[in-house]
Enzyme design. Structure first.
Site, short mmCIF file in Angstrom:
data_model
loop_
_atom_site.label_atom_id
_atom_site.label_comp_id
_atom_site.label_asym_id
_atom_site.label_seq_id
_atom_site.Cartn_x
_atom_site.Cartn_y
_atom_site.Cartn_z
N MET A 46 -6.85 -10.26 -2.67
CA MET A 46 -7.05 -8.69 -2.02
C MET A 46 -6.19 -8.54 -0.59
SD MET A 46 -11.27 -8.50 -3.03
CE MET A 46 -11.69 -10.41 -2.07
N ALA A 47 -5.51 -8.00 -0.77
CA ALA A 47 -5.03 -6.98 0.30
C ALA A 47 -5.47 -6.71 2.30
CB ALA A 47 -3.87 -5.80 0.45
N GLN A 55 -0.19 -13.95 -4.12
CA GLN A 55 0.07 -13.19 -5.28
C GLN A 55 1.63 -12.51 -4.33
OE1 GLN A 55 -1.70 -9.37 -5.61
NE2 GLN A 55 -2.07 -10.50 -7.71
N CYS A 83 -2.31 -3.39 -9.65
CA CYS A 83 -2.45 -2.21 -8.00
C CYS A 83 -2.40 -0.87 -8.83
CB CYS A 83 -1.31 -2.53 -7.53
SG CYS A 83 -1.51 -1.65 -6.21
N ARG A 92 -14.23 -8.22 -4.96
CA ARG A 92 -15.67 -7.84 -4.34
C ARG A 92 -17.21 -8.14 -3.96
NH1 ARG A 92 -15.45 -2.60 -7.59
NH2 ARG A 92 -15.31 -4.67 -9.13
#
Ligand SMILES: Cc1cc2nc3c(=O)[nH]c(=O)nc-3n(C[C@H](O)[C@H](O)[C@H](O)COP(=O)(O)O)c2cc1C
Length: 379
Positions: A24-25, A77, A108, A236
């Site tokens: 997660m960026a 990643q 993405c 999340r």
């Protein structure tokens, strides 16, 4: 009933629990990975970096490639659209950064990325996808480093790509494929389609990792039972809840654990998170980075609006301690939050933004797509 896997094998890499922290960026930096890894075994993937940024020695990219001293398995990643850059970037990751696993981002949904044919748009071009994967695998093979890919179901319901992507991944020597059960068009809206994960499991021989809407350890078990996936990728659900990895590790080893920390215990976790960020980035930047996590940690707990507001402005550990002191240690975990979505959700996109003529053919081998150095918006 499926027997639950208790480990995950990605080529030469064995992971003690079949659980992967979703890249997660802006979230899965060294501090967060360490915090989660302290809870339980799994594979903790670094936030996405761009192949071009890495190859060209971009400063921001290099700064993101930081690992904790206790991080023995380095997993990164990579994003890219150009097979040659990807190959070079994989070589750098293996040779200079000692990574043990490389994942490639083909999921993405951000318009800025799909407009250039990257992320979730790329698998439409089957030939180009094969080229990218082949270059990555060729660069990683001398180092015995497994390459995996992470993707979505497709562009939208009329342009599904995941079954072809699975076949191409397998033919290219990719060690596993992770599927987020949504299309690019859905972004984070609606529900993840676990039937698609099951269909991919049936379609390929390489391990499939299921992703999407795992909020509790029991969801992960259910996903594996329903789909036959070799493991799960959790995004999340662990925001503001690193202890989910403890529950997940327990679940895959046959124990039913649901950690319900009191607010006092959550405060200790928050402090630890901010401290690790400060160690890695310096206190001021670390505390600023920590701000985005506060709402997730406090979700459903009693905390006044003014206190939440002050916490959202925190810029030092001392201030954080002062503010956290204002919270009630004994407040129990808000159980109504269990099993509910957290983090990004939003609405589906009206349309998927693609390069002109993108849908006209499905090959794309040899196409030269522009790739940005600083594409960091993630998945
Ligand atoms: C803040 C945020 C950043 C993300 N960044 C990336 C990324 O860099 N690369 C990627 O493949 N997916 C990225 N994703 C997608 C997640 O890895 C995951 O596929 C998605 O959230 C669905 O899983 P979940 O339901 O467990 O959250 C991101 C998701 C969020 C919420």
């Amino acid at each position: 009933m499926t027997t639950l896997p208790d480990s995950l094998t990605l080529g030469s890499l064995r992971v003690d629990t079949p659980v992967v922290l979703a890249p997660m960026a802006g979230i899965t930096n060294a501090a967060y990975r360490r915090l989660c890894a302290e809870q339980g075994a799994g594979l903790y993937v670094c936030e996405m970096i761009t192949s071009r940024g890495l190859v060209e020695g971009d400063e921001t990219t290099r700064k993101m490639l930081v690992f904790d001293e206790l991080e023995t398995v380095r997993s990164v990643q990579l994003y890219g659209t150009d097979p040659v850059y990807i190959g070079k970037a994989v070589e750098i990751l293996c040779a200079d950064f000692g990574v043990a696993h490389v994942d490639l981002n083909f999921g993405c949904p951000v318009p800025k990325v799909t407009r250039k044919g990257g992320g979730g748009a790329l698998p439409w071009k089957r030939g180009l996808l094969a080229e990218v994967l082949e270059h990555a695998v060729a660069a990683a093979t001398p180092y015995d480093v497994p390459v995996t890919m992470k993707t979505r179901k497709g562009l939208d319901d009329d342009h599904l790509t995941y079954l072809d992507a699975g076949r191409i991944a397998q033919e290219s020597g990719v060690a596993a494929i992770a599927l987020h059960g949504r299309t690019v068009q859905q972004a984070y809206s609606g529900e993840a389609d676990w039937d698609a994960i099951a269909a991919l499991v049936d379609h390929v021989d390489i391990p499939v990792l299921g992703n999407g809407d795992i909020w509790e350890a029991a969801d992960a078990v259910r996903m594996v039972e329903q789909t036959g996936a070799a493991g799960v990728v959790v995004g999340r659900g662990c925001l503001g809840r690193p202890w989910l990895f403890r529950d997940l590790a327990a679940a895959f080893h046959g124990e039913d654990v649901a950690t319900l920390p009191t607010l006092g215990e959550v405060k200790a976790m928050m402090r630890r998170h901010a401290e690790l960020l400060s160690e890695h980035m310096g206190e001021e930047r670390g505390c600023k980075e920590f701000r985005k996590h506060i709402t997730w940690y406090l979700k459903g707990f009693p905390a006044g609006g003014e206190l939440r507001h002050q916490l959202a402005l925190v810029d030092s550990l001392v201030t954080l301690d002062d503010l956290l002191a204002g919270l009630d240690d004994d407040a129990p975990f808000p159980e109504r939050e269990l099993g509910t979505p957290r983090g990004r959700q939003g609405a589906p996109r009206k349309r998927v933004v693609l390069p002109d003529g993108w849908l006209d053919d499905t090959d794309g081998r040899g196409s030269h797509l522009h790739e940005d150095v600083d594409e960091t918006t993630g998945g």
